[in-house]
Design an enzyme around this catalytic site. Structure first.
Site, mmCIF file in Angstrom:
data_model
loop_
_atom_site.group_PDB
_atom_site.id
_atom_site.type_symbol
_atom_site.label_atom_id
_atom_site.label_comp_id
_atom_site.label_asym_id
_atom_site.label_seq_id
_atom_site.Cartn_x
_atom_site.Cartn_y
_atom_site.Cartn_z
ATOM 1 C CB THR A 1 26.800 -31.161 -27.039
ATOM 2 O OG1 THR A 1 28.042 -31.208 -26.342
ATOM 3 C CG2 THR A 1 26.547 -32.514 -27.676
ATOM 4 N NE ARG B 1 36.251 -33.452 -21.987
ATOM 5 C CZ ARG B 1 35.001 -33.223 -22.358
ATOM 6 N NH1 ARG B 1 34.716 -33.151 -23.646
ATOM 7 N NH2 ARG B 1 34.045 -33.061 -21.480
ATOM 8 N N GLY C 1 34.745 -36.608 -24.162
ATOM 9 C CA GLY C 1 33.602 -36.334 -23.286
ATOM 10 C C GLY C 1 32.571 -37.443 -23.323
ATOM 11 C CG ASP C 2 28.592 -36.188 -22.579
ATOM 12 O OD1 ASP C 2 29.385 -35.220 -22.688
ATOM 13 O OD2 ASP C 2 27.410 -36.150 -22.974
ATOM 14 C CB THR D 1 23.828 -30.803 -24.430
ATOM 15 O OG1 THR D 1 24.598 -29.604 -24.281
ATOM 16 C CG2 THR D 1 22.391 -30.490 -24.025
ATOM 17 N N GLY D 2 26.000 -30.890 -22.036
ATOM 18 C CA GLY D 2 26.422 -30.397 -20.726
ATOM 19 C C GLY D 2 27.843 -30.839 -20.439
ATOM 20 N N GLY E 1 30.670 -33.002 -19.888
ATOM 21 C CA GLY E 1 30.809 -34.411 -20.230
ATOM 22 C C GLY E 1 31.313 -35.302 -19.120
HETATM 23 N N1 GLY Z 1 28.906 -32.721 -23.506
HETATM 24 C C1 GLY Z 1 29.993 -32.479 -24.342
HETATM 25 C C2 GLY Z 1 31.295 -32.647 -23.718
HETATM 26 O O1 GLY Z 1 31.448 -32.469 -22.521
HETATM 27 O O2 GLY Z 1 32.217 -32.971 -24.418
#
Ligand code: GLY
Length: 282
Positions: free
Chosen positions: A153, A181, A183-184, A203-204, A206
């Site tokens: 990310t 889907r 994410g975070d 980042t990581g 989500g």
């Molecule tokens: N951190 C990005 C995602 O999981 O979408």
């Protein structure tokens, strides 16, 4: 009043041969943001410019170069937040947008909403002059061949000369995700957050970042009086303990102190400060 910016290019193991080019990509993005800050511009504009530079760089999993979902399509997420007034805009699972962070900014500025998703976000882009494209234009050859290696990310946080903090984050999400889907990254307080005290971009994985509202938690630690380096490290350490998962984050406080932390082998980061000091790490 000082100013500063820190950007990241995503947490996770990468091919060692690409480390230097990723670092250089982060440097170029930080420079794009710093130019705006040095001219007295807004942190909001600086983080947007930095993230646009990363979205346009096919090395990173955002905008052009985004990872592919289970059906071989790109669906992107992005968010931007102005810490001075808590205004935020975000888009999720949107296709056919060159620079999702620009669309997130448009949602913030031109709608009463915080988050638009999918087709509705695409139609909003059309109505508000945000560049759209054939979704295939975002897919680069390396990704078709090595899509399992794509991850990460991108993000930026900044303090401007007006004392305002801002955060921006953009991603193609995780490899092999189900269509739809989210994410975070576009969830305020999860992958992206800014207020009067701190700005954070994560980042990581989500799902785990969302479960732990990682960005808001890191900002909360700063609000409680913790120095940024300790807050970043503590937030990641508590995230690890709670989830056993992988993540990284960047952080800036109202004094312009920057920090980053990760529990992954790599996370390219570039911090640039008003005094000309640059800190480039991977
Ligand atoms: N951190 C990005 C995602 O999981 O979408």
């Amino acid at each position: 009043m000082t100013f500063t910016i820190i950007v990241h290019g995503g947490a996770g193991a990468v091919d060692p041969s690409s480390l230097e080019t990723r670092r250089q990509g982060c440097l170029a993005a930080a420079q794009a943001g710093l130019r705006i800050l040095a001219a007295g511009g807004l942190a909001l504009d600086a983080v947007q410019a930095a993230v646009v530079a990363l979205e346009d760089n096919p090395l990173f999993n955002a905008g052009t170069g985004s990872t592919l979902n289970r059906e071989g399509l790109v669906e992107t997420d992005a968010a931007i937040m102005d810490g001075s007034n808590l205004r935020a805009g975000a888009v999720a699972a949107v296709s056919g947008i060159h620079n999702p962070i620009q669309l997130a900014r448009a949602v913030m500025e031109h709608s009463p909403h915080v988050l638009l998703a999918g087709e509705g976000a695409y139609v909003f882009a059309k109505h508000h002059g945000v560049a759209t494209c054939n979704p295939d234009e975002l897919i680069v050859p390396a990704q078709r061949n090595h899509w399992h290696e794509k991850h990460g990310t991108v993000g930026a946080v900044a303090l401007d000369t007006h004392g305002r903090l801002a955060s921006a984050t953009s991603t193609g999400g995780v490899f092999d995700k189900l269509p739809g889907r989210i994410g975070d990254t576009p969830l305020i307080g999860c992958g992206t957050y800014a207020n009067l005290q701190a700005a954070v971009s994560c980042t990581g994985l989500g799902e785990d970042i969302t479960r732990t509202t990682l960005a808001r938690h890191a900002a909360y630690l700063v609000e409680q009086g913790m120095m940024v380096a300790e807050a970043a490290a503590r937030a990641i350490s508590e995230f690890s303990a709670a989830t056993g998962s992988e993540a990284g984050l960047i952080l800036v406080d109202r004094s312009g102190r920057t920090a980053h932390a990760r529990n992954t082998s790599n996370m390219p980061v570039c911090a640039m400060h008003a005094d000309g000091h640059t800190d480039l790490q991977s």
